[in-house]
Each structure stands twice: as structure tokens, then as C-alpha cells.
Design a protein around this motif. Structure first.
Motif, mmCIF file in Angstrom:
data_model
loop_
_atom_site.group_PDB
_atom_site.id
_atom_site.type_symbol
_atom_site.label_atom_id
_atom_site.label_comp_id
_atom_site.label_asym_id
_atom_site.label_seq_id
_atom_site.Cartn_x
_atom_site.Cartn_y
_atom_site.Cartn_z
ATOM 1 N N GLY A 44 3.703 -11.190 9.634
ATOM 2 C CA GLY A 44 2.804 -10.434 10.520
ATOM 3 C C GLY A 44 2.477 -9.052 9.979
ATOM 4 N N HIS A 45 1.202 -8.731 10.001
ATOM 5 C CA HIS A 45 0.814 -7.370 9.598
ATOM 6 C C HIS A 45 1.028 -6.404 10.759
ATOM 7 C CE1 HIS A 45 -1.809 -3.942 8.549
ATOM 8 N NE2 HIS A 45 -1.311 -4.189 7.346
ATOM 9 N N HIS A 46 1.242 -5.134 10.416
ATOM 10 C CA HIS A 46 1.526 -4.122 11.443
ATOM 11 C C HIS A 46 0.402 -3.932 12.464
ATOM 12 C CE1 HIS A 46 5.223 -2.992 9.590
ATOM 13 N NE2 HIS A 46 4.674 -2.542 8.490
ATOM 14 N N ASP A 61 3.476 -3.964 5.414
ATOM 15 C CA ASP A 61 2.135 -3.595 4.954
ATOM 16 C C ASP A 61 1.668 -4.684 3.987
ATOM 17 O OD1 ASP A 61 3.376 -3.044 2.516
ATOM 18 O OD2 ASP A 61 3.185 -0.876 2.682
ATOM 19 N N SER A 62 0.473 -4.540 3.461
ATOM 20 C CA SER A 62 -0.075 -5.627 2.624
ATOM 21 C C SER A 62 0.790 -5.875 1.392
ATOM 22 C CB SER A 62 -1.480 -5.272 2.142
ATOM 23 O OG SER A 62 -2.275 -4.918 3.192
ATOM 24 N N TYR A 63 1.336 -4.808 0.827
ATOM 25 C CA TYR A 63 2.163 -4.960 -0.375
ATOM 26 C C TYR A 63 3.428 -5.746 -0.035
ATOM 27 C CZ TYR A 63 4.786 -3.800 -4.588
ATOM 28 O OH TYR A 63 5.508 -3.877 -5.754
ATOM 29 N N MET A 144 -6.385 -4.795 -2.463
ATOM 30 C CA MET A 144 -5.922 -6.064 -1.886
ATOM 31 C C MET A 144 -6.942 -6.627 -0.887
ATOM 32 S SD MET A 144 -3.476 -8.178 -1.840
ATOM 33 C CE MET A 144 -1.732 -7.931 -1.851
ATOM 34 N N ASN A 145 -7.634 -5.714 -0.181
ATOM 35 C CA ASN A 145 -8.622 -6.118 0.828
ATOM 36 C C ASN A 145 -9.897 -6.592 0.142
ATOM 37 O OD1 ASN A 145 -6.644 -4.404 1.909
ATOM 38 N ND2 ASN A 145 -7.918 -3.840 3.645
ATOM 39 N N SER A 146 -9.805 -7.743 -0.483
ATOM 40 C CA SER A 146 -10.963 -8.308 -1.184
ATOM 41 C C SER A 146 -10.767 -9.813 -1.276
ATOM 42 C CB SER A 146 -11.072 -7.712 -2.595
ATOM 43 O OG SER A 146 -9.882 -7.959 -3.319
ATOM 44 N N THR A 163 -2.660 -1.956 -3.578
ATOM 45 C CA THR A 163 -2.680 -1.803 -2.120
ATOM 46 C C THR A 163 -2.601 -0.310 -1.825
ATOM 47 O OG1 THR A 163 -0.319 -1.757 -1.687
ATOM 48 C CG2 THR A 163 -1.308 -3.926 -1.893
ATOM 49 N N SER A 164 -2.591 0.018 -0.538
ATOM 50 C CA SER A 164 -2.544 1.436 -0.177
ATOM 51 C C SER A 164 -1.202 2.051 -0.569
ATOM 52 C CB SER A 164 -2.756 1.588 1.327
ATOM 53 O OG SER A 164 -1.740 0.890 2.008
ATOM 54 N N SER A 165 -0.213 1.222 -0.855
ATOM 55 C CA SER A 165 1.099 1.800 -1.170
ATOM 56 C C SER A 165 1.346 1.947 -2.670
ATOM 57 C CB SER A 165 2.217 0.977 -0.521
ATOM 58 O OG SER A 165 2.319 -0.268 -1.145
ATOM 59 N N VAL A 258 -2.072 10.044 8.138
ATOM 60 C CA VAL A 258 -3.218 9.121 8.159
ATOM 61 C C VAL A 258 -3.102 8.068 7.059
ATOM 62 C CG1 VAL A 258 -4.761 10.882 9.128
ATOM 63 C CG2 VAL A 258 -4.684 10.555 6.652
ATOM 64 N N HIS A 259 -3.860 7.009 7.245
ATOM 65 C CA HIS A 259 -3.936 5.949 6.237
ATOM 66 C C HIS A 259 -4.955 6.378 5.170
ATOM 67 C CE1 HIS A 259 -4.565 1.953 4.505
ATOM 68 N NE2 HIS A 259 -3.397 1.643 5.046
ATOM 69 N N PRO A 260 -4.726 6.023 3.891
ATOM 70 C CA PRO A 260 -5.670 6.451 2.848
ATOM 71 C C PRO A 260 -7.049 5.795 2.911
ATOM 72 C CG PRO A 260 -3.927 5.101 1.905
ATOM 73 C CD PRO A 260 -3.554 5.347 3.330
ATOM 74 N N GLU A 261 -7.267 4.877 3.852
ATOM 75 C CA GLU A 261 -8.625 4.358 4.050
ATOM 76 C C GLU A 261 -9.471 5.350 4.853
ATOM 77 O OE1 GLU A 261 -8.389 0.488 5.828
ATOM 78 O OE2 GLU A 261 -7.280 -0.341 4.144
ATOM 79 N N CYS A 262 -8.858 6.417 5.344
ATOM 80 C CA CYS A 262 -9.641 7.457 6.031
ATOM 81 C C CYS A 262 -10.435 8.246 4.989
ATOM 82 C CB CYS A 262 -8.710 8.427 6.760
ATOM 83 S SG CYS A 262 -7.860 7.702 8.157
ATOM 84 N N SER A 275 0.528 4.229 3.384
ATOM 85 C CA SER A 275 0.291 2.876 3.904
ATOM 86 C C SER A 275 0.858 2.746 5.311
ATOM 87 C CB SER A 275 0.981 1.856 2.995
ATOM 88 O OG SER A 275 2.377 1.846 3.247
ATOM 89 N N THR A 276 0.597 1.630 5.937
ATOM 90 C CA THR A 276 1.121 1.417 7.300
ATOM 91 C C THR A 276 2.651 1.493 7.292
ATOM 92 O OG1 THR A 276 0.970 -0.975 6.929
ATOM 93 C CG2 THR A 276 -0.845 0.058 8.102
ATOM 94 N N ALA A 277 3.267 0.882 6.284
ATOM 95 C CA ALA A 277 4.740 0.908 6.226
ATOM 96 C C ALA A 277 5.237 2.335 6.002
ATOM 97 C CB ALA A 277 5.232 -0.007 5.106
#
Ligand code: 13P
Ligand code: SF4
Length: 372
Positions: A44-46, A61-63, A144-146, A163-165, A258-262, A275-277
Motif C-alpha cells: 500500500g502506498h501512503h 514510498d515508491s522506492y 518512477m511515475n511513468s 524516485t523522490s527519495s 513538502v514533497h519535491p513534486e511541489c 519523499s512520503t516516507a
């Protein structure tokens, strides 16, 4: 007339039915899980809603989820996340394992902002400008989001997924080999990471896939260190620098994370980014009474709020930022796929074609081998 026996307005009746169905689904999931035992693992993702994520054997997180997906032993991997996450799990899992996405409509609007045809066109145009095979100068990195076929493109061209991490590790790895990076589809993760590494903003140019040559001049391309795809997350795009200012005005001691997608303007004003984690880890480690304004998806922020009543935790924006695609996975969907497995039927399998899988695996394995 007494106000008894008032009929529900139609919508409320429908909502009431849905709530009842979802409650019943929780029991159905429990029963099915008991029968399936170790044959099934739920990742499960966060950002996943509570009613679903409570059944996850592993959250991350995705990683972390891709690493965990590669280690799982179960016959069935049910992914409570979005499509690209399930595809990555399929790429990294064994051939005899089956990955299932409980609702096939759980996509990612950012991942949809780059497709293979557009990336191939961009690569050919870059070749034209460089007057050389781009692979001599440019390292492709896909977030990763691709889609899996973009991961395959990257794998084929010696590049990596990130990934973001681990984006900074991936960029360092790329720059050790080639002078430029082509980063897709999230401009913000690329720009924020590049900036943190000291790359000047003017050396990070934006490639618009709807314009010839990305809308860039030859000079801009030749001088660029990072070519950023013009993609973004519609959820994280909603956080604004003014939201940071507002929180700081009312709570000067607040920590903004914040998340780096901001967007860069938000990240620049924040105290921390990750990252979320990473965000969860920072909150878990904070002292009671710590105040937070968090710039990421609302389900995760609400969960943190419930789990840490000793801290003040708020969403950075004044309105709900919801990943509506991830939200599409409901307890009903989870109950449905699990009950079908009990009956020996696999529904909603995510199967990446073999040729794509092999190449995409190169890129994912590279990512997992790059130090964070
Ligand atoms: P994380 O890898 O940080 O969990 O992020 C995934 C994502 O899709 C954020 O929008
Ligand atoms: Fe995609 Fe944004 Fe949802 Fe993350 S939050 S899965 S990037 S749409």
C-alpha cells in the motif's frame, strides 16, 4: 406535519448505501484474506485511503514499495497504489507471481503527461541539435511515475529510473557519465533536485512536448545541464508559496515540510523536503508540541494527524489536495479482487509485455543499485 420519516434526498440514500457496502466489504476482505493466507501480499502506498491501507502488509514510498515488491514471496501481489507502481512491481517480481491492481482506473495524471512517442520525438530532435547520438552526451532519467515503456526506453539508453527519495543519487550517477540529463516527466522533482545540487536555474530548461524542439533554441539546449519535461503532479501543483507565508504569519515556529513534486517556489520557502516516507520519518521523530504544515496528499497528512495528536499537523493548503486517481481504489475493489482469487480467478492483473519488461528492468535494477 411532524418531521419524521423524512425520505433521504436521492444522493444521500446513494451515499448511505455506499457506506453500508464499504462496511460490508471490510468483512469480506478479512474473510478472503484468511482463506488466501500467505498466497497474497498487499502493498500500500501512503496516499491510499485508510479503509484500504489498513489491510496492507507493507506500506511505503515508491522506492520502498518497489524494493519490497522485488522481495515478496507470495503468489499474488495486490497493489493498493496506482498503475505505474503495479507495473514496476510486475517488472521486478518473478515470472510465476501475479500483480493485481484492484481498480484499473487508478492511474497517475503526471505519468500520463509523457508518452513514448513524444519522448522518441524529443530524442530525435535532440540528436538533430547535438549533431550526434544523444547517448554520447545526455543521460535519460525517468521518474518512477511513468509508464513501463518509458522505463524501457531509459533502460535501453543506459539510463535509470529515480524516485523522490533517490533523485539526487540518480543525478550524480548520471553526471559522472554524461554532461547532460534528460529528466521526465516531473519538471519539479528534476528542478528542485538540480537546484539543491547547485545547478543554476538557467541551465535547467523546460521541454514542452507540444512544441517542435520542445520550444527551445539550439543554444538553450546546448547550454543546458538538465532538460526538464513539462510535466507536473496536479495534486502537488496546488500548494502555493503564499500558503507557506500564511502559516508562518500565524505560527512563526511552524515547520513546513513538502514533497519535491511541489513547485520550486514552495520548496524554496519550506524548511524541509522529501519523499512520503521521509516526511513520515521527520514527523515521527519530532518532539511533542511540534507544529507542521505538510505539503503532500491529504490522506497521508490526515493519517499523520491521527497518529500524532501530541503534535499540531496541518495540510499546507487551505483546501483538500487529494490524489483522486489513487482514491479510486475502494474497499469494494479490494474485496472483489480477493474474493475472485479465493475462487481461483485473477482479475485486474497488470502484465507488462516481456520485451518492455526486460528493458525496463535494466533501468529499475540500476536505480536499486545506485546509492541513495
Ligand atoms: P513517493 O515516492 O514519495 O511516495 O511519491 C510518490 C508519488 O506519487 C507522490 O505523488
Ligand atoms: Fe500521480 Fe500526483 Fe497522485 Fe502522485 S499524487 S500518484 S504524482 S497524481
Amino acid at each position: 406535519m411532524a418531521a419524521t420519516n423524512l425520505a433521504f434526498p436521492e444522493e444521500s440514500a446513494a451515499e448511505a448505501t455506499l457506506i453500508e457496502q464499504e462496511e460490508a466489504a471490510i468483512e469480506r476482505i478479512k474473510r478472503a484474506r484468511q482463506i488466501l493466507g500467505e498466497d497474497v501480499v498487499i502493498l500500500g502506498h501512503h496516499y491510499q485511503r485508510d479503509e484500504v491501507v489498513q489491510f496492507a502488509d507493507f506500506t511505503g514510498d515508491s522506492y520502498q514499495l518497489s524494493k519490497e515488491g522485488a522481495k515478496v514471496n507470495a503468489k499474488y501481489i495486490v497493489f493498493a497504489g496506482v498503475h505505474f507502481m503495479a507495473e514496476s512491481a510486475d517488472i521486478l517480481s518473478r515470472d510465476d507471481q501475479v500483480v493485481i491492481l484492484p481498480n484499473l482506473k487508478a492511474g497517475c495524471s503526471m505519468a500520463d503527461m509523457a508518452n513514448l512517442e513524444q519522448v522518441l520525438t524529443a530524442w530525435a530532435e535532440l540528436e538533430d541539435v547535438l549533431m550526434a547520438d544523444p547517448a554520447q552526451h545526455i543521460m535519460p532519467i525517468t521518474y518512477m511515475n511513468s509508464a513501463a515503456n518509458l522505463k524501457a526506453f531509459v533502460g535501453e539508453h543506459d539510463g535509470t529510473v529515480c524516485t523522490s527519495s533517490n533523485a539526487e543519487g540518480a543525478l550524480n550517477w548520471a553526471f559522472a557519465q554524461r554532461e547532460k540529463v534528460f529528466f521526465f516527466p516531473d519538471q519539479h522533482l528534476g528542478r528542485n533536485t538540480g537546484k539543491a545540487m547547485g545547478i543554476p536555474l538557467e541551465q535547467m530548461v523546460l521541454w514542452d512536448p507540444f512544441q517542435p524542439y520542445g520550444g527551445l533554441t539550439d543554444e538553450q539546449i546546448l547550454n543546458a545541464r538538465i532538460i526538464l519535461w513539462q510535466g507536473h503532479c496536479s495534486v502537488h501543483q496546488q500548494f502555493r508559496p503564499e500558503h507557506v507565508d500564511l502559516w508562518r504569519k500565524h505560527h512563526p515556529d511552524i515547520r513546513v515540510i513538502v514533497h519535491p513534486e511541489c513547485m520550486r517556489e514552495v520548496v524554496d520557502k519550506a524548511d524541509d523536503v522529501g519523499s512520503t516516507a521521509y516526511i513520515i520519518k521527520q514527523v515521527e521523530a519530532a518532539a511533542p508540541g511540534t507544529k507542521w504544515a505538510i505539503g503532500t496528499e491529504i490522506h497521508m497528512v490526515n493519517r499523520l494527524k491521527q497518529e500524532h495528536p501530541e503534535q499540531m499537523i496541518q495540510l499546507l493548503s487551505p483546501f483538500a489536495c487529494l490524489c483522486s486517481t489513487m482514491y479510486r481504489i475502494s474497499p469494494l475493489d479490494l474485496a472483489n479482487v480477493l474474493e475472485n482469487l479465493v475462487e481461483g480467478r485473477v482479475i485486474n492483473p497488470i502484465v507488462v509485455p516481456d520485451d518492455v519488461k526486460q528493458k525496463a528492468k535494466l533501468a529499475l535494477d540500476r536505480m536499486l543499485s545506485i546509492p541513495k
